[in-house]
Structures are given as C-alpha cells and as structure tokens.
Write an enzyme that holds these catalytic residues in place. Structure first.
Site, PDB file in Angstrom:
ATOM      1  N   ALA A  59       0.828  -1.208   0.000  1.00 41.52           N
ATOM      2  CA  ALA A  59       0.000   0.000   0.000  1.00 41.52           C
ATOM      3  C   ALA A  59       0.858   1.252   0.000  1.00 41.52           C
ATOM      4  O   ALA A  59       1.992   1.251   0.483  1.00 41.52           O
ATOM      5  CB  ALA A  59      -0.897   0.003   1.232  1.00 41.52           C
ATOM      6  N   GLY A 100       0.115  -5.611   0.259  1.00 43.99           N
ATOM      7  CA  GLY A 100      -0.724  -5.549  -0.931  1.00 43.99           C
ATOM      8  C   GLY A 100       0.022  -5.991  -2.183  1.00 43.99           C
ATOM      9  O   GLY A 100      -0.580  -6.516  -3.121  1.00 43.99           O
ATOM     10  N   GLU A 103      -0.295  -9.630  -2.208  1.00 43.93           N
ATOM     11  CA  GLU A 103      -1.696  -9.980  -2.500  1.00 43.93           C
ATOM     12  C   GLU A 103      -1.985  -9.855  -3.994  1.00 43.93           C
ATOM     13  O   GLU A 103      -2.726 -10.655  -4.575  1.00 43.93           O
ATOM     14  CB  GLU A 103      -2.643  -9.084  -1.696  1.00 43.93           C
ATOM     15  CG  GLU A 103      -2.610  -9.397  -0.201  1.00 43.93           C
ATOM     16  CD  GLU A 103      -3.540  -8.499   0.578  1.00 43.93           C
ATOM     17  OE1 GLU A 103      -3.261  -7.281   0.646  1.00 43.93           O
ATOM     18  OE2 GLU A 103      -4.550  -8.986   1.117  1.00 43.93           O
ATOM     19  N   GLU A 123       1.223  -6.796   7.498  1.00 42.61           N
ATOM     20  CA  GLU A 123       0.119  -5.973   8.006  1.00 42.61           C
ATOM     21  C   GLU A 123      -0.011  -6.029   9.528  1.00 42.61           C
ATOM     22  O   GLU A 123      -0.367  -5.045  10.173  1.00 42.61           O
ATOM     23  CB  GLU A 123      -1.202  -6.392   7.365  1.00 42.61           C
ATOM     24  CG  GLU A 123      -1.360  -5.978   5.908  1.00 42.61           C
ATOM     25  CD  GLU A 123      -0.665  -6.895   4.922  1.00 42.61           C
ATOM     26  OE1 GLU A 123       0.080  -7.808   5.346  1.00 42.61           O
ATOM     27  OE2 GLU A 123      -0.856  -6.700   3.709  1.00 42.61           O
TER      28      GLU A 123
END
Ligand code: NAI
Length: 683
Positions: A59, A100, A103, A123
């Site tokens: 992110a 992210g 992911e 995270e």
C-alpha cells in the site's frame, strides 16, 4: 496506451518508483493495461512484472486514512480483474513483494520469483490483517498452517525457502521476466483452464482445528492487540465459499483500521522513520566506515562487535588482558555457533563474519579503524584513560565513540586532542539484538561526526535516535523517573509484584522490579552511593533497594532481589523479608499503606514518563516528542501498540492529565519538577 507485447505475451510493468507502492494512479494504470491486453487479439497471455528493487512493497502509506485509499479501483478490484482475466497472468517477482504487493501476486494465476526476492504480509505489524484477499488466497495456496505462520509473524521470507511451495511456482537465478513469459506461454499452449486460488476449497475441520490450536497459543501481548484474533477469524472464514470469506476479511479489516492499536502502530512506524532520518541541518556527508574497533570485550563490547560483523564490517576487538579478550572472543564464537545450530544462519555466513574479526591486545591496530567504540567499565577515570590511548593511536579523521550509559560525553572528549570527533553511541543490551541506538551529540561534536553516527546506526540495522548530552540521555532519564515513581508506589502501599503485574498487564515486556533483578541491583546501588554526597536531603528518597543490597539481595544472579529465585525461576510474590523492608520504609516516611489499583499504578507510571519527556524536550535533550516514543518502544519494552508515552498522553483528557500530574508532583515531594506539557501535547 501502448502495450509491450513480446511473442504474443503482454508485459505489464509496474512503474511507480522507488518501490511500486500501490497508489491510486498505479492501480488505474494496471487496470487500463489489463483492459488493453484483454481486447488485443495479438495478446495470448500476460506477465505482471515489477522493478529490480520491488515487485511492489504494498500500500501507498501516504494514502492510508485518506479517501484515495478507498477510491476505485481499490486493490481488491485490481486483483479481482487479474484473477478473472480471460488470458492467464503470471507474476514475475524480483526484489520485494510485500503486503498488498504480495496480495496482487496471489491474484495472478502463477508466480515466478528471482531467488533473491523476499515476500511477506507485514500488516500485523501495523495492527491490521491483509485486506485484499491475502487471508483467503494464501491458505488456499500453501495450506492453513503455513499461511497463519507467515501472516502472524509479519516477517519476510526468502524466495529460495519458498520454491515450489504453491506461493512461488518457480524460483530462478536470473531473467525472471523471461521465466514468467515461458511459463505463461506454457499455460496458454496447454489449453487447460488456468489455476485460480479462489477455485480451491479448504477442509473445514482442518482449518478449525489449526485455528483453535493457534488461538490457545496466542501470547498475552498478542491478546492485547486485536489484529491477532482478527487474523484467526479471517482464517476460519477461508473455509467458507470464497466470496463469503472475502466479505468477512473486509469487515474484519475495516474494523481494525480505527482501533487504538492500529493508530498507535501507524504512528510508531512514522515516528521511527522520522527519528532515523538525519536532521536537515546536518548537511555534511557522513564519513566512510569500513573498519570498527571495539574496546572492551565484555557484555556490551562483544554484542556491538557481533552487530558490526553482521553488518559486513571489519571488527577489531581490543581488551586489557588476554584472559578478558579470550572470554569476549569465545562469546562471539559461541553466538555464531548457536545461530548456525538452530538454522538461523548459514555456516558460510558465520565463517565469513568470523573471518572479519580480529581480537588483539595491541592498540597499534587502531590506526586502521574508521570508527572506535569504547565499551569499558562505566567509570569516568577509566574511560578518560582509554580515550587518551585511543587519541594516541587512532588515525586523524577516525570517529571516537563511547557507549557510556550516563557519563558526560564532553568530559570524555576533553582528554583527547580532537573533541570534535567524539560522540556517544549508546547501545542497549543485548547489543546484537536490541534495535535502539542513542546517538549522543557532545557540545563540540562536528556535524559530519553526528551524521556518521546516524548512518552507522542504520548500517548496523539499528534505530538511531539523536539525543543531547545530559545525564542518562533520553532513555535512561525517562526510565529513572519511571522507576522512581514505581518505588514511590512501594512506599505508598503496593508490593513489587503488584507494580510489575499492572504494567505487564498493559503489555510492558517486563515490570520494573523484574528488570531491576535481572540487571542486578548492585548497578543502581553503586550509582546511588556515588550520588549520596550531592543528594538534596529534602528529596523523597526510597531506600528499599539499598536495604535489599545490604542484605545481599543483589538480584537474580544472587538468587534473591525484589523476588527470590530457585533454579533461576522467579517467585510469584515477594517474600516476607522483602515485605518487611518495604513496610518499614512506609512507616519511616509516615505513610499509611493502602492498596493501589492496577489502573492507578499504570497511570502513575505513564505520567512519570510523560513529565520527564516534557522536561527533556524543554532542555533540548530530546529533539522531537515522537523521538521519546521511539526510544521507549525500541529500547525499553514499552508496548509498541500503545505508541509510546507521548502518544498515550495526547489521547488523554488534557485537564485531567494536568491535574493528575500536579498530584504526582505533590506526592513526589521536593525535587519533583513539574513540566509544562504544552509543547509535547501540541506538537
Ligand atoms: P563489562 O564489565 O561486561 O565489560 C567491560 C569490559 O571492558 C571488560 O571485559 C573489561 O575487561 C574491559 N576493560 C576495562 N578496562 C579496560 C581497558 N582499560 N582497556 C580495555 N578493556 C578494558 O561491562 P558492560 O556491561 O559491557 O558495560 C560496558 C559499557 O557499556 C559501560 O559504559 C556501560 O555503562 C555501558 N552499557 C552497558 C549496558 C548493559 O546493559 N550492560 C547497556 C548500555 C551501555
């Protein structure tokens, strides 16, 4: 929009330097390119590639908490588009794929990585769980147990360890994009439906069994952070149909974002970044450091040597006699032996580190050192003698550092012919483990010497925090104020175990009396005796520790301190002898002992830290309020998810905080300086 097409394969390159953080602009670009690839009949398959340094580090932290984070296409949408693409997508991972970023790769149909790549879902370190399908896709790819381990540790893993794991289909030593292109071509040519994580199902009973077992294993500190429980809830949901699991993950993620823990962890992350950045006024470039001499191979010296060897530096270890030198060298050798034995380090690296160590009692080697770190006994005379010797042998331009905990850097620098080259580098024990490094600037320390101290800290993988030169610098000054307050509470009516428990209950790594026993009460006792002559007799002085030391209770190493120790195990409660000493101290102060509730203990301990932090800021010893929080979290076991004392104070009702502090000052008696909190609360 131009698409890079090679032999029928479209290469979508993530291009948002330096680490491809998944900003709104990058997310939009990926979707545009996917659309272009989908509608172009010349494209048969797609490779999603990052840069050399990063596939994607996750992110964009500057977007967190702003509307852009939730603006479409959000990452979930992008990943969904990849997974449901009519043409197969293979991720080509070099550098890092984190959060992210990983992911995103999990949504691809296959993943190829360079062997030096590192992946992880960090995270949890920010009080969150993966929120873009990580908790649902990873268990489907590598199994629930492995997925849980990766996500709850938040740690990065090397691609090599994960080869063929389902997370990484192929690990290659070069040309990762070429390998991904070959793989995607193979998928197209096979004509078989391409694999999607979402299509796999997990065995419900296995998932439940593992999650139940993990829930029981959560540590007390993990239970205080909502993200650990939420992660397990999300993992349970991975046994549901995919879309239901995704919905559950989203709810859990959104619930975590505003929690106090997540806010505090985000704050700590930023505060740590700020602290380690070189202050802007220090424009002078740091001096080059390749060889470090460590003087004194005791507890700290050997730890500092290990940290320097681990960082690839050449280390000269110097002692006063052969016996002490051998002990120090043996400690280092043993340290590497143990790390190799448990598989934490390869024999190859351990040997290479060992080869860069030179242990001697000949000070002439100092002429080759770029940086000298002194870690001898905590005694001004001894240190001054050592610095005279360093001054005589070190080359001009070498940096001369002391690891003193309390002594005046200027008094040490004054015995050398080059006080501008002298500074404090205050490590914390065990120095090879603890992250904090206080970089102490003396009144004559040159700007480039300070800059070098900060950059050496980063080289050693520490969190360097710049402080002024004052007794105890930042960390020990605050710790002393806190410990003093805890001693007041003993006189007021608490037992050591009440205080320790109240503080570990909110997440402190250890209570103050357990810490004191561990480090040995004699260290503080010696200092108290040295200060006795200058102590103001009107000051509230708690003599309990002195009485314990006089009775031979020097702490854990003596089998007794505040607690008693049998076979190294700490008793749960203090014994009668200790209680007698405490009751007598209360009586002598004329105090009627009363029970202190845990909340009062916690509040008083925190208030004492906050007050001292404000004093340090006013004196200019601490640079910024958030530096104090970085010091406490990285050096003193303050719970990271509470942010630090300053962060805590800012969350309190201001009037109440001021009133409580005034009370504290009254009870603290003469010598308790009440600080003005406004600079600390307003900054
Ligand atoms: P230590 O007693 O374990 O080691 C000191 C070493 O210095 C001994 O091996 C001794 O032989 C050597 N030494 C003494 N005089 C010497 C000389 N003239 N030349 C060469 N070597 C000499 O002490 P420790 O705990 O390692 O502390 C060292 C310094 O680090 C002190 O200033 C202490 O305040 C500071 N410090 C200690 C921390 C701790 O947790 N122990 C934490 C942070 C700083």
């Amino acid at each position: 929009m131009t698409l890079d097409i090679r032999d029928g394969i479209a290469i979508i390159a993530l291009d948002h330097p330096p680490v491809n953080s998944l900003s709104l602009a990058l997310r939009e670009r990926i979707v545009e390119q996917l659309d272009a690839a989908a509608s172009n009949p010349a494209v048969r398959g797609i490779v999603l590639a990052g840069g050399e340094r990063a596939f994607s580090a996750g992110a964009d932290l500057t977007e967190i908490g702003t509307p852009r984070q939730f603006q479409e296409p959000i990452l979930r949408t992008v990943i969904d588009r990849i997974e449901s693409s009519s043409k197969p997508v293979v991720a080509a991972i070099a550098g890092v794929a984190l959060g992210g970023g990983l992911e995103l790769a999990l949504g691809c149909h296959r993943r190829v990585a360079l062997e030096t790549a590192r992946v992880g879902l960090p995270e949890i370190n920010l009080g969150l769980i993966p929120g873009s399908g990580g908790t649902q896709r990873l268990p489907r790819l590598i199994g629930i147990a492995a997925a849980q381990a990766l996500m709850s540790s938040g740690a990065q893993q090397n691609a090599r360890q994960l080869a063929g794991s389902g997370l990484l289909d192929e690990v290659v030593s070069a040309d990762v994009v070429g390998a991904a292109t070959t793989l995607v071509t193979k998928i197209v040519d096979s004509g078989a439906p391409f694999p999607r994580a979402r299509d796999r199902n997990l065995d419900i009973s296995e998932v439940r069994t593992i999650v139940v077992a993990q829930r029981e294993k959560l540590t007390a500190r993990q239970r205080l952070q909502p993200a650990y429980g939420a992660l397990l809830d999300a993992l349970v949901a991975s046994s549901l149909p995919f879309d239901e699991g995704m919905k559950k993950e989203r709810e859990l993620f959104l619930d975590l974002v505003p929690t106090a823990a997540a806010q505090a962890l985000r704050y700590q992350f930023k505060a740590t970044q700020d602290a380690t950045k070189r202050p802007t006024e220090l424009t002078a470039p740091p001096r080059r450091v390749g060889t470090v001499a460590v003087i004194g191979a005791g507890t700290m010296g050997s730890g500092i040597a290990i940290a320097a060897l681990d960082a690839g530096l050449t280390v000269q270890l110097i002692e006063q006699d052969a016996e002490a030198l051998d002990r120090g060298r043996e400690r280092i050798v043993e340290h590497y032996r143990a790390r190799v034995a448990v598989g934490k380090l390869s024999q190859e690296i351990a040997s290479s580190n060992g080869d860069r160590l030179r242990a001697v009692i000949d000070w002439h080697v100092l002429r080759d050192a770029d940086l000298v770190i002194e870690a001898v006994f905590e005694d001004l005379g001894v240190k001054q003698d050592v610095f005279r010797k360093i001054d005589a042998h070190a080359r001009p331009g070498a940096i001369l550092a002391t690891n003193t905990s309390y002594l005046d850097i200027d008094q040490i620098a004054a015995v050398t012919s080059r006080p501008e080259d002298v500074l404090g580098l205050h490590f914390f024990g065990p120095a090879e483990v603890m992250k904090l490094l206080e970089v102490v600037r003396g009144s004559k320390t040159a700007a480039d010497v300070v800059a070098t101290g900060m950059s050496v800290g980063s080289t050693l993988k520490k969190v360097p925090v710049l402080t002024g030169n004052a007794f105890g610098f930042v960390g020990n000054r605050i710790y002393n104020a806190y410990r003093r307050q805890c001693e007041f509470m003993l006189e007021d009516g608490a037992w050591p175990e009440d205080v320790d428990r109240a503080l570990t209950d909110i997440g402190f790594a250890m209570g103050p009396f357990t810490v004191a026993d561990l480090s040995g009460l004699d260290v503080a006792w010696r200092m108290r005796k040295a200060q006795a002559a200058t102590r103001d007799p009107r000051e509230r002085y708690v003599a309990i520790l002195d009485r314990l030391c006089e009775a031979g209770r020097l702490g854990r190493k003596a089998g007794a301190g505040y607690y008693t120790y049998v076979d190294g195990k700490q008793s749960k409660t203090t014994d009668e002898a200790v209680r007698y000493v405490i009751i007598k101290a209360s009586a002598q102060r004329g105090l009627h002992r009363r029970r202190l509730k845990p909340e009062e203990i916690q509040r008083r301990a925190l208030l004492a830290m906050v007050n001292e932090a404000a004093l340090l800021l006013a004196e200019g010893v601490a640079g910024r309020p958030s530096d104090v929080d970085v010091v406490l979290v990285h050096g003193y076991g303050f719970p990271r998810w509470m942010g630090g004392p300053v962060f805590w104070a800012r969350k309190q009702d201001r009037a109440q905080l001021q009133a409580d502090l005034r009370n504290l000052a009254e009870e603290g008696g003469h010598g308790f300086v009440l600080a003005d909190l406004s600079p600390l609360l307003n900054a």
